[in-house]
Design an enzyme around this catalytic site. Structure first.
Site: not given
Ligand SMILES: CC(=O)[C@@H](O)[C@H](O)COP(=O)(O)O
Length: 256
Positions: A96, A157, A184-185, A206-207
């Site tokens: 990635k 995040g 993300a987001g 992730n976050t």
């Molecule tokens: C873990 C990872 O690859 C992050 O850089 C990803 O883009 C997830 O983003 P969030 O934490 O906003 O879900």
């Protein structure tokens, strides 16, 4: 069936592995999510340190395909070197690719991304580029040899969900046959469902899971939302209308 570089995943939910309160909670969350992929940052822990080694062992025990990432890289050189190290550590040619261009938003640098993608593809990598929803950038990444695209939903995040619905719809419509992951987001399960309803093939989160009060339960909630969103997309949702249309047809008059 969606294939990511020839591989069918067991789930359309991809999970990040950073920021969990403990390794046990991370394992629980991955299991409850039934994650199809876990993404891991090589820069998260010093490779070779004891903590780093324990973390890699935990990831291996999860028995889920690993997508190493170049999180935290700001230049082509850094990203390429990190990818090459990740290939050694994890024994996979999947990467990635993140090349961050702006610190407030962690927005991808699309110019550097295309350059790094070209170098890595030539070196035998299968690249999953973390990108904006830019159509021209997408075209260049595909020409560079990427077979998957990963547009952002919102800044990493932020938990803001899908910031540019028009852009994400346009990207999906322009490249209907390219596997695409919203990355993300994403903050809550309804954001993930929305991405799947737009026809995206998977989401990466992730976050929102790691920082939930109960990460394992949240992981499960995301898994259900991803499944529901995909089912809805496949079931071909109705079109929105500007005017009301009675859902119950009225024929004649009621007999009282
Ligand atoms: C873990 C990872 O690859 C992050 O850089 C990803 O883009 C997830 O983003 P969030 O934490 O906003 O879900």
């Amino acid at each position: 069936m969606t294939l990511f570089y020839g591989t069918a995943l067991t789930s359309r939910l991809m999970l990040g592995t950073a920021q969990y309160p403990s390794p046990e909670i991370l394992s629980d969350a991955v299991r409850r999510a039934g994650a199809g992929v876990v993404t891991v940052s090589l820069r998260r822990e010093a490779a070779g340190s004891r903590a780093g080694e324990a973390f890699w062992n935990l990831i291996r025990e999860l028995d889920v395909p690993v997508l190493p990432n170049t999180a935290g890289c700001h230049t082509v050189r850094e990203a390429v070197t990190t990818a090459q190290m990740a290939r050694e550590v994890f024994g996979t040619d999947w990467i990635k690719l993140e090349v961050i261009g702006e610190s407030d938003t962690l927005q991808p640098d699309m110019f550097a991304l295309v350059e790094a993608a070209r170098i890595l593809v030539e070196d035998g990598f299968r690249v999953f580029p973390y990108m904006t929803e830019d159509l021209v950038g997408a075209e260049r990444l595909l020409r560079a040899g990427c077979e998957v695209l990963m547009p952002w939903g919102a800044p990493i995040g932020s938990g803001k969900g899908l910031n540019n619905l028009f852009g994400l719809r346009a990207l999906r419509a322009h490249f209907p046959d390219v596997p695409m992951v919203v990355d993300a987001g994403i903050g809550v399960p309804s954001h993930a469902a929305q991405a799947m309803e737009l026809g995206y093939d998977a989401v990466l989160i992730n976050t929102a899971v790691a920082k939930a009060g109960n990460p394992a339960e949240m992981a499960r909630a995301f898994a259900l939302a991803v499944e529901a969103g995909r089912m809805a997309y496949v079931a071909d949702p109705m079109e929105e209308r500007d005017m009301a249309v009675p859902s119950t047809p009225v024929i004649g008059q009621a007999v009282l």
